[in-house]
Design an enzyme around this catalytic site. Sequence first.
Site, PDB file in Angstrom:
ATOM      1  N   LYS A  90       1.553  40.201 -39.663  1.00 51.67           N
ATOM      2  CA  LYS A  90       1.664  38.773 -40.006  1.00 51.67           C
ATOM      3  C   LYS A  90       1.702  37.909 -38.748  1.00 51.67           C
ATOM      4  CE  LYS A  90       5.555  35.758 -41.260  1.00 51.67           C
ATOM      5  NZ  LYS A  90       6.220  35.662 -39.974  1.00 51.67           N
ATOM      6  N   ASN A  91       2.561  38.264 -37.800  1.00 47.55           N
ATOM      7  CA  ASN A  91       2.760  37.362 -36.664  1.00 47.55           C
ATOM      8  C   ASN A  91       1.582  37.379 -35.680  1.00 47.55           C
ATOM      9  OD1 ASN A  91       5.080  36.402 -37.773  1.00 47.55           O
ATOM     10  ND2 ASN A  91       6.457  37.662 -36.539  1.00 47.55           N
ATOM     11  N   CYS A 115      11.006  29.648 -41.919  1.00 50.37           N
ATOM     12  CA  CYS A 115      12.382  30.055 -42.212  1.00 50.37           C
ATOM     13  C   CYS A 115      13.375  29.277 -41.357  1.00 50.37           C
ATOM     14  CB  CYS A 115      12.560  31.536 -41.899  1.00 50.37           C
ATOM     15  SG  CYS A 115      11.576  32.626 -42.926  1.00 50.37           S
ATOM     16  N   ARG A 142      15.173  25.653 -34.111  1.00 49.71           N
ATOM     17  CA  ARG A 142      14.001  26.339 -33.546  1.00 49.71           C
ATOM     18  C   ARG A 142      13.143  25.306 -32.814  1.00 49.71           C
ATOM     19  NH1 ARG A 142      11.425  30.154 -38.119  1.00 49.71           N
ATOM     20  NH2 ARG A 142      10.458  31.171 -36.313  1.00 49.71           N
ATOM     21  N   ASP A 197      13.724  40.303 -36.247  1.00 52.03           N
ATOM     22  CA  ASP A 197      13.216  40.305 -37.629  1.00 52.03           C
ATOM     23  C   ASP A 197      13.711  41.512 -38.431  1.00 52.03           C
ATOM     24  OD1 ASP A 197      11.777  38.074 -36.819  1.00 52.03           O
ATOM     25  OD2 ASP A 197      10.042  39.266 -36.249  1.00 52.03           O
ATOM     26  N   ARG A 250       5.623  35.220 -48.215  1.00 50.51           N
ATOM     27  CA  ARG A 250       5.020  34.706 -46.988  1.00 50.51           C
ATOM     28  C   ARG A 250       4.761  35.840 -45.994  1.00 50.51           C
ATOM     29  NH1 ARG A 250       8.780  31.693 -44.410  1.00 50.51           N
ATOM     30  NH2 ARG A 250       7.331  32.074 -42.749  1.00 50.51           N
TER      31      ARG A 250
HETATM   32  C1  EPZ Z   1       8.178  34.408 -33.548  1.00 44.26           C
HETATM   33  O1  EPZ Z   1       8.785  33.142 -33.752  1.00 44.26           O
HETATM   34  C2  EPZ Z   1       7.991  35.005 -34.907  1.00 44.26           C
HETATM   35  N1  EPZ Z   1       7.177  34.118 -35.701  1.00 44.26           N
HETATM   36  C3  EPZ Z   1       9.340  35.236 -35.567  1.00 44.26           C
HETATM   37  O2  EPZ Z   1       9.101  35.918 -36.756  1.00 44.26           O
HETATM   38  C4  EPZ Z   1      10.215  36.096 -34.666  1.00 44.26           C
HETATM   39  O3  EPZ Z   1      11.492  36.186 -35.229  1.00 44.26           O
HETATM   40  C5  EPZ Z   1      10.298  35.482 -33.267  1.00 44.26           C
HETATM   41  O4  EPZ Z   1       8.973  35.255 -32.747  1.00 44.26           O
HETATM   42  C6  EPZ Z   1      11.067  36.342 -32.272  1.00 44.26           C
HETATM   43  O5  EPZ Z   1      10.434  37.575 -32.154  1.00 44.26           O
HETATM   44  C7  EPZ Z   1       5.876  34.076 -35.527  1.00 44.26           C
HETATM   45  O6  EPZ Z   1       5.295  34.812 -34.739  1.00 44.26           O
HETATM   46  C8  EPZ Z   1       5.107  33.130 -36.372  1.00 44.26           C
HETATM   47  P1  EPZ Z   1      10.279  32.393 -30.240  1.00 44.26           P
HETATM   48  P2  EPZ Z   1       8.795  32.064 -32.630  1.00 44.26           P
HETATM   49  O7  EPZ Z   1       9.560  31.177 -29.786  1.00 44.26           O
HETATM   50  O8  EPZ Z   1       7.565  32.226 -31.808  1.00 44.26           O
HETATM   51  C9  EPZ Z   1      13.900  29.683 -28.700  1.00 44.26           C
HETATM   52  C10 EPZ Z   1       9.516  36.519 -38.985  1.00 44.26           C
HETATM   53  O9  EPZ Z   1      10.523  36.780 -39.686  1.00 44.26           O
HETATM   54  N2  EPZ Z   1      12.867  28.679 -28.328  1.00 44.26           N
HETATM   55  O10 EPZ Z   1       9.975  33.682 -29.561  1.00 44.26           O
HETATM   56  O11 EPZ Z   1       9.033  30.747 -33.248  1.00 44.26           O
HETATM   57  C11 EPZ Z   1      13.996  29.869 -30.206  1.00 44.26           C
HETATM   58  O12 EPZ Z   1      14.798  28.876 -30.807  1.00 44.26           O
HETATM   59  C12 EPZ Z   1       9.537  35.377 -38.011  1.00 44.26           C
HETATM   60  O13 EPZ Z   1       8.448  37.146 -39.044  1.00 44.26           O
HETATM   61  C13 EPZ Z   1      13.220  27.546 -27.641  1.00 44.26           C
HETATM   62  O14 EPZ Z   1      14.396  27.298 -27.338  1.00 44.26           O
HETATM   63  O15 EPZ Z   1      10.042  32.537 -31.805  1.00 44.26           O
HETATM   64  C14 EPZ Z   1      14.584  31.254 -30.293  1.00 44.26           C
HETATM   65  O16 EPZ Z   1      15.966  31.193 -30.104  1.00 44.26           O
HETATM   66  C15 EPZ Z   1      10.721  34.529 -38.089  1.00 44.26           C
HETATM   67  N3  EPZ Z   1      12.236  26.640 -27.291  1.00 44.26           N
HETATM   68  C16 EPZ Z   1      13.950  31.981 -29.102  1.00 44.26           C
HETATM   69  O17 EPZ Z   1      13.506  30.939 -28.218  1.00 44.26           O
HETATM   70  C17 EPZ Z   1      10.930  26.861 -27.601  1.00 44.26           C
HETATM   71  O18 EPZ Z   1      10.082  26.005 -27.267  1.00 44.26           O
HETATM   72  C18 EPZ Z   1      12.749  32.860 -29.439  1.00 44.26           C
HETATM   73  O19 EPZ Z   1      11.827  32.112 -30.221  1.00 44.26           O
HETATM   74  C19 EPZ Z   1      10.571  28.013 -28.291  1.00 44.26           C
HETATM   75  C20 EPZ Z   1      11.561  28.929 -28.649  1.00 44.26           C
END
Ligand code: EPZ
Length: 423
Positions: A23-24, A117, A122, A305, A397
């Site tokens: 998915k991701n 979610c 985020r 996840d 989803r």
């Molecule tokens: C991806 O989300 C995945 N989603 C998530 O999967 C997954 O949990 C996550 O990566 C971590 O592995 C998709 O790929 C669509 P991050 P993403 O940016 O990219 C902080 C699932 O269940 N952050 O790596 O949005 C953020 O708040 C989903 O399949 C900032 O502070 O995650 C978090 O604490 C849910 N500023 C951490 O970094 C930013 O600009 C990691 O988030 C971006 C992120």
Amino acid sequence: MANRLVIQGGKKLSGTVTIDGAKNSAVALIPAAIMADSEVVLEGLPNISDVQTLYQIIGELGGSVRYDENQAIIDPSEIVDMPLPNGNVKKLRASYYLMGALLGKFKKAVVGLPGGCYLGPRPIDQHIKGFEALGATVTNEQGAIYLRAEKLRGARIYLDVVSVGATINIMLAAVLAEGKTVIENAAKEPEIIDVATLLNNMGANIKGAGTDTIRIQGVEKLSGCRHAIIPDRIEAGTYMIIAAAAGDGVKIQNVIPDHLEGITAKLSEMGVPIEVADDSICVGEAEHLSKVDVKTYAYPGFATDLQQPMTALLTQAEGSGIVTDTVYSDRFKQIAELERMGGKFKQNGRSVVIYGKTPLKGTKVTATDLRAGAALIIAGLVAEGTTEILEIEHIERGYGNIVEKLTALGADIRKESDEPSIS
Ligand code: EPZ
């Protein structure tokens, strides 16, 4: 029309389950494909609602998608820089990849702030920092992000937070920029390598994806190609946990075992017999499950996840395990629902103690988010009696054909709809 899953617990699961494309990855590969000037064929995309929503968005942008269960053919040749302030983009988190893809292709984009979610705040500040470093002006106007650039120029970008989304989004914007971009402190998830592989097959020049420094030399155009998606390590990990909780011999096939090292190690530590082959993993039945502690980190650490499904499994282990999520601050919405089924927990900020072993009883529960939904399915499979899971659109989803897959393993699970009553 509201749909729910109804599970009759206590059935032993066995047999083989085949894992879909990730998915991701899929939700980034589809936006990446719109940057080409001719058809991109993506093989093995999962049959999930996030992917369907992205197909619809491609239609809104003037592109077309033809797909069957094996492949999607994306024709981006007619795509225009249509603003997307509202509508489908709000349905999924990953619509933020349209920002990088459209900015890269047209040097402008309007994309509504993404849905998805709730796992705590985020922010997308690191994505925006990257776009700005490449030369874009970024503003937030009434909940939509407006991006504009005269031209994009390569830059050196250090991510203050290791972010999957920011790493991929900056990569998308940078592949058609002039000159060289370096992303430092980049995320290393396998999905990032998958997106870089597609972009390179389209003609991009990306080196170092999968390490913490990614170097991109801008190119002038991207063209169509064929690409096979990687298997979904989170779907695979979820079925491994399901097998550990309710199975007596389940083979999980179409996996890359290296991507599953964290979950394989933790289940082994719990006493679950696991056999790893080239592209499959067999999960046997444990004599008894021992508690473990789990701490989530960015890849290659234990995946956030899979943390929620693990809390459900740990209700069936002897002793008190502690699960800590260092990635998201509020990803424990499943706990209140599992408590309603008889689970015993104590939450303290980003950590939760799971007191095992507790018998679970079926009741009506709500899937508050995607992986919380997976946790409730696991609980429902081991619970006594009937579990009804509401708000399953979250589950749909991210998990393709989950009722069919679990039924084939011997679970008693069905999807029911509240038909509108005709009077
Ligand atoms: C991806 O989300 C995945 N989603 C998530 O999967 C997954 O949990 C996550 O990566 C971590 O592995 C998709 O790929 C669509 P991050 P993403 O940016 O990219 C902080 C699932 O269940 N952050 O790596 O949005 C953020 O708040 C989903 O399949 C900032 O502070 O995650 C978090 O604490 C849910 N500023 C951490 O970094 C930013 O600009 C990691 O988030 C971006 C992120």
